[in-house]
Structures are given as structure tokens and as C-alpha cells.
Write an enzyme that holds these catalytic residues in place. Sequence first.
Site, PDB file in Angstrom:
ATOM      1  N   ASP A 111       0.823  -1.211   0.000  1.00  0.00           N
ATOM      2  CA  ASP A 111       0.000   0.000   0.000  1.00  0.00           C
ATOM      3  C   ASP A 111       0.855   1.257   0.000  1.00  0.00           C
ATOM      4  O   ASP A 111       1.982   1.272   0.508  1.00  0.00           O
ATOM      5  CB  ASP A 111      -0.878   0.042   1.253  1.00  0.00           C
ATOM      6  CG  ASP A 111      -2.107  -0.831   1.137  1.00  0.00           C
ATOM      7  OD1 ASP A 111      -2.183  -1.645   0.191  1.00  0.00           O
ATOM      8  OD2 ASP A 111      -2.987  -0.734   2.010  1.00  0.00           O
TER       9      ASP A 111
ATOM     10  N   HIS B  57      -5.301   3.070  -4.115  1.00  0.00           N
ATOM     11  CA  HIS B  57      -5.450   3.255  -2.666  1.00  0.00           C
ATOM     12  C   HIS B  57      -5.957   4.668  -2.373  1.00  0.00           C
ATOM     13  O   HIS B  57      -5.714   5.213  -1.307  1.00  0.00           O
ATOM     14  CB  HIS B  57      -4.103   3.008  -1.982  1.00  0.00           C
ATOM     15  CG  HIS B  57      -4.166   2.833  -0.494  1.00  0.00           C
ATOM     16  ND1 HIS B  57      -5.139   2.061   0.124  1.00  0.00           N
ATOM     17  CD2 HIS B  57      -3.379   3.319   0.504  1.00  0.00           C
ATOM     18  CE1 HIS B  57      -4.926   2.082   1.429  1.00  0.00           C
ATOM     19  NE2 HIS B  57      -3.891   2.841   1.700  1.00  0.00           N
TER      20      HIS B  57
ATOM     21  N   HIS C 285      -5.484   9.484   0.414  1.00  0.00           N
ATOM     22  CA  HIS C 285      -5.627   8.643   1.608  1.00  0.00           C
ATOM     23  C   HIS C 285      -6.719   9.170   2.541  1.00  0.00           C
ATOM     24  O   HIS C 285      -6.688   8.954   3.747  1.00  0.00           O
ATOM     25  CB  HIS C 285      -4.302   8.512   2.367  1.00  0.00           C
ATOM     26  CG  HIS C 285      -4.188   7.239   3.161  1.00  0.00           C
ATOM     27  ND1 HIS C 285      -4.458   7.169   4.505  1.00  0.00           N
ATOM     28  CD2 HIS C 285      -3.836   5.977   2.795  1.00  0.00           C
ATOM     29  CE1 HIS C 285      -4.267   5.923   4.937  1.00  0.00           C
ATOM     30  NE2 HIS C 285      -3.904   5.175   3.915  1.00  0.00           N
TER      31      HIS C 285
ATOM     32  N   HIS D  94       3.747  -2.062   3.456  1.00  0.00           N
ATOM     33  CA  HIS D  94       3.875  -0.708   2.919  1.00  0.00           C
ATOM     34  C   HIS D  94       5.337  -0.467   2.538  1.00  0.00           C
ATOM     35  O   HIS D  94       6.195  -0.465   3.422  1.00  0.00           O
ATOM     36  CB  HIS D  94       3.464   0.336   3.960  1.00  0.00           C
ATOM     37  CG  HIS D  94       2.072   0.190   4.491  1.00  0.00           C
ATOM     38  ND1 HIS D  94       1.728  -0.771   5.421  1.00  0.00           N
ATOM     39  CD2 HIS D  94       0.926   0.902   4.228  1.00  0.00           C
ATOM     40  CE1 HIS D  94       0.437  -0.657   5.710  1.00  0.00           C
ATOM     41  NE2 HIS D  94      -0.077   0.343   5.008  1.00  0.00           N
TER      42      HIS D  94
END
Length: 265
Positions: A77, A128, A132, A222
Site C-alpha cells: 500500500d 489506494h 488517503h 507498505h
Amino acid sequence: MLSLTRKMTKTGTRLRTLATFTTLTTAAALTLALSGCTKLETTSPSSVRGAAGAQAGAAGFGTVDCGHVKCIALTFDAGPSENSARLLDILKEKRVPATFFLLGKRHIDTYPELVRRMADEGHEVASHTWTHKILTDAEPDEIREELERPNKEIERLTGQRPSLMRPPQGRTDDTVHEICRELGLAEVLWSVTAKDYRTKDSDLITERVLDQSSRDGIILLHDIYDGTVPAVPGIIDALKKRGYVFVTVPQLLAPGKAEPGKVYR
């Protein structure tokens, strides 16, 4: 007198029970309110394969048949980042495909060449969101903007429009599901997390992934954090020794396909 005492005791017991029930109910309601949805229904990879398996053989989705081999999906991510090139080198060396859920602002727009490289080297490129933003806190128009903008950029860079997205913090609800359905996006959560946003210890990250991994698992990492990419070679080597085959999320579901508006984990 004794009868009166018993009645008072029973009444007191009922009142205490009612008070306890009320407290627990209030706590449960608060938990549900904070979670953003009352119930999150998810679909497992094996159930997708099972539904489609009778109609399609392995030939339709390459050489990996996760119905017969022990598959696991590695996902990253919030990239691309300054660490992504090294990660791609590792994945290429280990011959492992991954699924990348990319952020737009300060990521896709900063490292467009890495987005192209991800697609060119056979990885699944997905969304994604753009900034965010927590989608369950956003208005419908904001949700659409958060989802549409990275999709357009990824399609411009790779020629392929994403069909998968991962909601920030995994927070989703019926409104997000409906908008994803409109936009042709399926939501993908995870079954394994190293919580690598809390530590730079690569050994700890590796340990957490290995402890939680199982067949059809979806690993969340990540590549923006310093401890993560150095952990990846050890994670791959250890899971391969356990008999796992690494696949992208679409390969994990094949011969089935992710349906827009549904949530997979």
C-alpha cells in the site's frame, strides 16, 4: 417478612442485570458507530474460485491454479516511493508478482516511471485513493474523486484501468460499496498485517508475516516505510520453503473474478 425480603432481593438482581445489559448494549452500539458500519461482509478467495471452477479450467489464467497449490498474495500500500525501485528489483530477482495499491498525490504523480515499471514487470496495479482520505468520513462526491483520479492516472501511465482498490485503513461502508460498484471497482482488504507502520525492525516485520500467513492469505505491507523492503527477501524465502506460491490478487481468485462493489479478504 421473609417473603418480602426475597422479593426485594429478586427485584435488586433484575435491576442489576438490566443495568449490566444496558451498559453492554451501549458499549456495543458505540463500537459499531465508531467502526463506520454495522457489519462488514467479505468474500474469501476460495469461495470465488469454487463458484467459477466448474466452468473454467486452469488454462484461462496462466500456469498457477490456486485450487490445487498453496497460494498467497503479497500486496503493498501507499507507494510508489523512493523504496519502490529496490522492491521491484527484489521481486524481479525472486520471480514474485505482487499487487500494488497506489496513492495518487505525492506518489503516482511523483514516481510515474515506477508505476509503468510495475505494470511492465507483470504486477497488478490498483488504487489506494488519491490523498488517503478516510472514505467513510467523506461525502459521495469526495469518494468518487478519491477513486476516479488515481484510476485515470494509472490508466494513462499503464494503458490499463484498475479494477481493484483498497480503502484507507480498511474502512468502508455501504456508500463506498455502491460507489465502487458504479466505478467498476472491487474492494480488497487483507488477512495478514505486519503493522510495519509502527516499527522499523525488519526481523519483527518478517516474524509477524510468517506467524499469520496461511493458504489464500493476502499480506498487507507498505513499501514507504524503512523497515519493510529489507524484510521482503526473508519473507519470500521463508514462505517458499513452506510450499507457498506467490500470486497477484486476481490470480488468487482465478478462475473467478472480483466483482465491483464486493469486498474480498
